[in-house]
Write a protein that holds these residues in place. Sequence first.
Motif, PDB file in Angstrom:
ATOM      1  N   ASN A 114      21.806   5.337   1.149  1.00 37.02           N
ATOM      2  CA  ASN A 114      22.577   4.254   1.134  1.00 37.02           C
ATOM      3  C   ASN A 114      23.763   4.531   2.106  1.00 37.02           C
ATOM      4  O   ASN A 114      24.349   3.547   2.599  1.00 37.02           O
ATOM      5  N   VAL A 135      18.472   0.674  -4.435  1.00 33.58           N
ATOM      6  CA  VAL A 135      17.597   0.696  -3.061  1.00 33.58           C
ATOM      7  C   VAL A 135      16.430  -0.408  -3.270  1.00 33.58           C
ATOM      8  O   VAL A 135      16.153  -0.781  -4.419  1.00 33.58           O
ATOM      9  N   ALA A 242      17.509   1.878   1.941  1.00 34.74           N
ATOM     10  CA  ALA A 242      18.655   1.107   1.856  1.00 34.74           C
ATOM     11  C   ALA A 242      18.445  -0.600   1.700  1.00 34.74           C
ATOM     12  O   ALA A 242      17.521  -0.929   2.264  1.00 34.74           O
TER      13      ALA A 242
END
Length: 276
Positions: A114, A135, A242
């Motif tokens: 992230n 995610v 991400a």
Amino acid sequence: MKKKMISMMLCAAMTAAIAAGCGSKEADQAEAPATGADAEEGAEAPAENEEETEVSDGGTLVMATNAYFEPYEYYEGDQIVGIDAEMAAAVAEKLGMELKIEDMEFDSIIPAVNSGKADMGVAGMTVTEDRLVNVNFSNPYTTATQVIIVQEGSDITGEADLNGKMIGVQLGTTGDIYASDIEGAEIEQYNKGMDAVQALSNGMIDAVIIDNEPAKQFVSKAEGLKILEEEFVTEEYAIAFAKDNEELMEKVNAALDELIADGTIQSIIDKYITAE
């Protein structure tokens, strides 16, 4: 844990589209510390002068993992090998990129993804609803089961006997999550699965919940332990990305589909997991 990096499968040329679409972003955030309940949330901003992990450039695919999970990722000398390492290398080759592997604590992987310090998390990671909040996941590339390890002669014969017992788990794993739902159980969290197994060998805990293939590796190297026949839960492994990196996830999914269709993924799995 000392973090190590390896380079694998350097392709001689890459397109500008891959360079623009697949490299990770330069991040202003450091990975969050391993703190249990907050382990899978986004990372906090780093303090001034805090050392950060090298991030990828346009032609590099950075994989975050925890390299103590044989046969999926583990060390042979200074090199990280295993199912996930070879699969990621095959994906990187399909994309015309260089693979770099960053070794870190398991519960630091999602924060690293992230924060942009890694492009993807590949670590025998199960798709769960809680993780999907933070995610996105690729298409699954294999299935796995969680099992229970106990000492020979233990009165624990299945999940029903875990009530009131002391259970060891690796911090941040699905074994950790599932164990927390067992009524009356006391949960001991460890940074590495092998640490939990060692605690079991030493009589400090009553059982360990962990993925089946690593469990077989641990038990084969420790006397007086066994894996219960009853499977605890079945799950799917996938690659974490991400939320704002959907373009890379789509490229990796396309590569995975090709590698599954041509038998490459299965041949990698068969190399490390032999039929019993």
